[in-house]
Scaffold this motif. Structure first.
Motif, PDB file in Angstrom:
ATOM      1  N   THR A 128     -48.842  11.636 -30.735  1.00  9.01           N
ATOM      2  CA  THR A 128     -47.468  11.808 -31.204  1.00  9.01           C
ATOM      3  C   THR A 128     -47.312  11.316 -32.635  1.00  9.01           C
ATOM      4  O   THR A 128     -46.670  11.963 -33.470  1.00  9.01           O
ATOM      5  CB  THR A 128     -46.494  11.054 -30.274  1.00  9.01           C
ATOM      6  OG1 THR A 128     -46.659  11.539 -28.936  1.00  9.01           O
ATOM      7  CG2 THR A 128     -45.056  11.283 -30.702  1.00  9.01           C
ATOM      8  N   LYS A 142     -37.792  11.083 -43.644  1.00 13.84           N
ATOM      9  CA  LYS A 142     -37.946  11.594 -42.289  1.00 13.84           C
ATOM     10  C   LYS A 142     -39.180  10.987 -41.610  1.00 13.84           C
ATOM     11  O   LYS A 142     -39.136  10.610 -40.434  1.00 13.84           O
ATOM     12  CB  LYS A 142     -38.065  13.120 -42.318  1.00 13.84           C
ATOM     13  CG  LYS A 142     -38.105  13.762 -40.946  1.00 13.84           C
ATOM     14  CD  LYS A 142     -38.123  15.276 -41.067  1.00 13.84           C
ATOM     15  CE  LYS A 142     -38.155  15.939 -39.694  1.00 13.84           C
ATOM     16  NZ  LYS A 142     -38.184  17.425 -39.814  1.00 13.84           N
ATOM     17  N   TYR A 153     -35.981  11.226 -28.819  1.00 15.82           N
ATOM     18  CA  TYR A 153     -35.771   9.820 -28.487  1.00 15.82           C
ATOM     19  C   TYR A 153     -34.869   9.141 -29.515  1.00 15.82           C
ATOM     20  O   TYR A 153     -34.013   8.320 -29.165  1.00 15.82           O
ATOM     21  CB  TYR A 153     -37.115   9.080 -28.412  1.00 15.82           C
ATOM     22  CG  TYR A 153     -36.956   7.599 -28.143  1.00 15.82           C
ATOM     23  CD1 TYR A 153     -36.740   7.147 -26.845  1.00 15.82           C
ATOM     24  CD2 TYR A 153     -36.997   6.666 -29.178  1.00 15.82           C
ATOM     25  CE1 TYR A 153     -36.576   5.797 -26.585  1.00 15.82           C
ATOM     26  CE2 TYR A 153     -36.828   5.308 -28.925  1.00 15.82           C
ATOM     27  CZ  TYR A 153     -36.623   4.885 -27.621  1.00 15.82           C
ATOM     28  OH  TYR A 153     -36.439   3.547 -27.372  1.00 15.82           O
ATOM     29  N   CYS A 205     -46.803  13.738 -36.839  1.00 17.71           N
ATOM     30  CA  CYS A 205     -45.830  13.599 -37.928  1.00 17.71           C
ATOM     31  C   CYS A 205     -46.542  13.854 -39.260  1.00 17.71           C
ATOM     32  O   CYS A 205     -47.247  12.992 -39.780  1.00 17.71           O
ATOM     33  CB  CYS A 205     -45.219  12.193 -37.918  1.00 17.71           C
ATOM     34  SG  CYS A 205     -44.086  11.913 -39.302  1.00 17.71           S
ATOM     35  N   ASP A 216     -38.727   5.256 -35.025  1.00 15.24           N
ATOM     36  CA  ASP A 216     -38.312   5.649 -33.675  1.00 15.24           C
ATOM     37  C   ASP A 216     -39.433   5.414 -32.675  1.00 15.24           C
ATOM     38  O   ASP A 216     -39.204   4.924 -31.560  1.00 15.24           O
ATOM     39  CB  ASP A 216     -37.904   7.125 -33.654  1.00 15.24           C
ATOM     40  CG  ASP A 216     -36.568   7.365 -34.347  1.00 15.24           C
ATOM     41  OD1 ASP A 216     -35.842   6.391 -34.613  1.00 15.24           O
ATOM     42  OD2 ASP A 216     -36.256   8.542 -34.633  1.00 15.24           O
ATOM     43  N   TYR A 217     -40.663   5.764 -33.087  1.00 20.06           N
ATOM     44  CA  TYR A 217     -41.758   5.580 -32.135  1.00 20.06           C
ATOM     45  C   TYR A 217     -42.096   4.105 -31.968  1.00 20.06           C
ATOM     46  O   TYR A 217     -42.463   3.663 -30.872  1.00 20.06           O
ATOM     47  CB  TYR A 217     -43.006   6.379 -32.533  1.00 20.06           C
ATOM     48  CG  TYR A 217     -43.792   6.776 -31.313  1.00 20.06           C
ATOM     49  CD1 TYR A 217     -43.431   7.899 -30.579  1.00 20.06           C
ATOM     50  CD2 TYR A 217     -44.833   5.981 -30.829  1.00 20.06           C
ATOM     51  CE1 TYR A 217     -44.107   8.238 -29.422  1.00 20.06           C
ATOM     52  CE2 TYR A 217     -45.512   6.316 -29.678  1.00 20.06           C
ATOM     53  CZ  TYR A 217     -45.140   7.450 -28.973  1.00 20.06           C
ATOM     54  OH  TYR A 217     -45.790   7.779 -27.808  1.00 20.06           O
ATOM     55  N   LEU A 248     -39.183   8.757 -38.150  1.00 28.39           N
ATOM     56  CA  LEU A 248     -39.973   9.088 -36.965  1.00 28.39           C
ATOM     57  C   LEU A 248     -40.876   7.914 -36.573  1.00 28.39           C
ATOM     58  O   LEU A 248     -41.003   7.590 -35.386  1.00 28.39           O
ATOM     59  CB  LEU A 248     -40.820  10.340 -37.229  1.00 28.39           C
ATOM     60  CG  LEU A 248     -40.063  11.669 -37.240  1.00 28.39           C
ATOM     61  CD1 LEU A 248     -40.959  12.788 -37.759  1.00 28.39           C
ATOM     62  CD2 LEU A 248     -39.568  12.015 -35.834  1.00 28.39           C
ATOM     63  N   LEU A 261     -44.695  16.899 -27.142  1.00 27.59           N
ATOM     64  CA  LEU A 261     -43.375  17.099 -27.738  1.00 27.59           C
ATOM     65  C   LEU A 261     -42.297  16.271 -27.054  1.00 27.59           C
ATOM     66  O   LEU A 261     -41.141  16.271 -27.482  1.00 27.59           O
ATOM     67  CB  LEU A 261     -43.014  18.587 -27.667  1.00 27.59           C
ATOM     68  CG  LEU A 261     -42.153  19.154 -28.790  1.00 27.59           C
ATOM     69  CD1 LEU A 261     -42.818  18.985 -30.142  1.00 27.59           C
ATOM     70  CD2 LEU A 261     -41.856  20.633 -28.542  1.00 27.59           C
ATOM     71  N   HIS A 315     -41.261  22.030 -38.225  1.00 30.73           N
ATOM     72  CA  HIS A 315     -41.071  20.642 -38.657  1.00 30.73           C
ATOM     73  C   HIS A 315     -41.452  20.451 -40.125  1.00 30.73           C
ATOM     74  O   HIS A 315     -41.078  19.466 -40.737  1.00 30.73           O
ATOM     75  CB  HIS A 315     -41.923  19.702 -37.795  1.00 30.73           C
ATOM     76  CG  HIS A 315     -41.500  19.693 -36.356  1.00 30.73           C
ATOM     77  ND1 HIS A 315     -40.199  19.500 -35.969  1.00 30.73           N
ATOM     78  CD2 HIS A 315     -42.218  19.886 -35.224  1.00 30.73           C
ATOM     79  CE1 HIS A 315     -40.130  19.549 -34.648  1.00 30.73           C
ATOM     80  NE2 HIS A 315     -41.333  19.791 -34.186  1.00 30.73           N
ATOM     81  N   TYR A 318     -39.845  13.790 -29.082  1.00 34.51           N
ATOM     82  CA  TYR A 318     -38.807  14.234 -30.016  1.00 34.51           C
ATOM     83  C   TYR A 318     -37.454  14.273 -29.300  1.00 34.51           C
ATOM     84  O   TYR A 318     -37.306  14.848 -28.232  1.00 34.51           O
ATOM     85  CB  TYR A 318     -39.175  15.591 -30.614  1.00 34.51           C
ATOM     86  CG  TYR A 318     -40.344  15.468 -31.550  1.00 34.51           C
ATOM     87  CD1 TYR A 318     -40.168  15.037 -32.859  1.00 34.51           C
ATOM     88  CD2 TYR A 318     -41.645  15.718 -31.106  1.00 34.51           C
ATOM     89  CE1 TYR A 318     -41.242  14.871 -33.718  1.00 34.51           C
ATOM     90  CE2 TYR A 318     -42.725  15.562 -31.953  1.00 34.51           C
ATOM     91  CZ  TYR A 318     -42.517  15.134 -33.261  1.00 34.51           C
ATOM     92  OH  TYR A 318     -43.592  14.959 -34.102  1.00 34.51           O
TER      93      TYR A 318
END
Length: 486
Positions: A390, A401, A362, A394, A408-409, A405, A357, A267, A360
């Motif tokens: 989670t 990016k 989603y 990151c 998204d969370y 992330l 993990l 990552h 990832y």
């Protein structure tokens, strides 16, 4: 404590803040401490506030647990405490320690020690000493080898602990080799104090830790576990963890941490997995709301330990670690079991490693409401910690990016909240209980009830809550398919 107490006149201005801290802290506890000191003096004995209590007073962080030393033996200490202490305990008597409580303060009074160590187990063998100087000389570090005599508040610092507090330095009263030879656990304690106090380790101490790291093998797993837990819960666990790896101590009881140094993180190609892991631990600490959450910190530390065993390189040179969370959970369980952590703690940390993990993917829009329910159900009461782990994972330097992330969370947490408002996600259970299943199918308690319950739970996860009539129809449909009813 007066300025004249400072060991060197040139240090007076630098040490004034530490002395002010000590005076303020000692004034807070002195009604009890001085009264106890007078009782010991009347009985013909000495009493000294000592060790970590003096260190913490100088740092302005003295708590409600006070450590004392005395020339009185345990039976004599008990006679002094009788009728004065609100409660007394003798759990540390074999080590010369008697505990007591007075006015909200917990007191531990220990007879002077001239400690020696079993040459096989390195566990302490109690030998009573006869003087304060002898007692201070046997202590682990100079910052713990200071005393304040009571009730007169005379300050004793034969090894320069006050200087080392001013310099924020960890040194040993004797040579590091002699100190660590007496008790190798002190090497781990040096790393622990570096983490707790944000102090540096003296180069001589660092060198001895590296040269003598193998001696840690003589220490019991329980003693190592307790020191490591305190290290990980320190104000700066990263400094402590780096010391463990750099000196080779981690290799003796937590080799998975050292093993991460060689692995490249898919990552974040700019840093290896070891550096990534330390960053994740640091991030996890920042998400704590109050005090140390050891389970979260340990999960952050262990979340990628499965990568060395799962590393694979594709023809195009890209590195992958498929299913490292599964392997990591297994390795975490084995390591924490070897360190003698309680089963419930192991289970929680292992579950977080296994689940870290899951999120990832989603952001690709593939998750159904059923997937969200399963995520919540699998996490159970660990869900708040899983959220933090989670997010801590990151560590990319790519701002776009990282922002994606995080967004998204945020969206996942919002979605969980929305579904929770419509359903009871905190208790994802079948819509019929065992008694209802037995009554409807006409079966006694047994495996059939368990299978039916599991089927209804799967339906609950997949489709959300069913009303009573719909749940009964589904149960009968399943029972007919299984040949249980006509």
């Amino acid at each position: 404590m007066s300025e004249a107490s400072a060991p060197h006149a040139a240090d007076r201005r630098e040490l004034t803040a530490a002395q002010r801290n000590a005076v303020a802290e000692l004034l807070r506890v002195s009604p009890v401490a001085d009264e106890l000191g007078r009782r010991f003096v009347r009985a013909g004995h000495e009493l000294h506030l000592v060790g970590g209590s003096v260190r913490d007073a100088l740092l302005g962080r003295l708590g409600d647990d006070l450590d004392f030393c005395t020339d009185a033996h345990p039976d004599e200490t008990l006679r002094v405490l009788k009728g004065w202490a609100e409660s007394i305990w003798e759990t540390g008597r074999e080590f010369g320690t008697i505990g007591a409580q007075r006015d909200g303060l917990r007191l531990e009074i220990t007879t002077f020690r001239a400690e020696s160590y079993d040459q096989v187990s390195r566990n302490p063998v109690v030998v009573y000493g006869t003087s304060l100087d002898e007692d201070l000389k046997r202590r682990d570090f100079t910052i713990n080898a200071m005393a304040v005599s009571l009730p007169e508040h005379r300050f004793t610092d034969p090894h320069g602990g006050l200087d080392d507090i001013s310099a924020r330095m960890i040194r040993t009263p004797s040579t590091p080799g002699e100190s660590f030879g007496d008790d190798p656990l002190r090497m781990l304690r040096a790393a622990r104090f570096a983490a707790q106090l944000r102090f540096a380790v003296h180069p001589d101490v660092h060198r001895a830790m590296s040269e003598m790291s193998a001696d840690l093998d003589r220490i019991t797993a329980e003693r190592i576990r307790d020191e490591f837990t305190k290290l990980l819960c320190g104000a700066d666990p990263i400094t402590g963890l780096r010391l463990l790896v750099d000196t080779g101590l981690a290799e003796r009881f937590l080799p998975e941490l050292t093993g991460l140094k060689l692995e490249i993180d898919e990552h974040a190609q700019h840093k290896d997995v070891y550096e990534h892991t330390l960053t994740v631990v640091e991030n996890a600490v920042s998400y704590e709301e109050e005090g140390c959450d050891f389970i979260l910190r340990m999960a952050a530390l262990m979340h990628d330990v499965g990568k060395p065993a799962t590393k694979a390189a594709a023809p195009d040179g890209r590195v992958s670690f498929h299913h490292h969370e599964v392997v990591g959970a297994r390795l975490t369980k084995a390591r924490m079991k070897a360190m003698r952590y309680p089963k419930e703690v192991i289970a929680k940390v292992t579950a977080l490693v296994a689940l870290h993990l899951r999120f990832y993917g989603y952001g690709r829009g593939e998750w159904t409401d059923s997937a969200v329910r399963r995520y919540v159900a699998d996490a159970g009461d660990l869900l708040p910690r899983l959220h933090k782990l989670t997010r801590s994972d990151c560590t990319t330097r790519n701002r776009r990016k990282a922002a994606q992330l995080a967004a998204d969370y945020d969206a996942l947490e919002d979605r969980i909240a929305r579904i929770a408002a419509e359903e009871d996600l905190a208790r994802v259970r079948p819509d019929l209980d065992g008694n209802a299943i037995m009554e409807l199918l006409g079966v006694p308690p047994g495996p059939v009830v368990g299978r039916a319950w599991k089927h209804l739970k799967e339906q609950r996860l997949e489709h959300g809550p069913l009303d009573r009539d719909a749940a009964e129809v589904e149960l009968l449909r399943w029972a007919r398919a299984e040949g249980l009813v006509e």
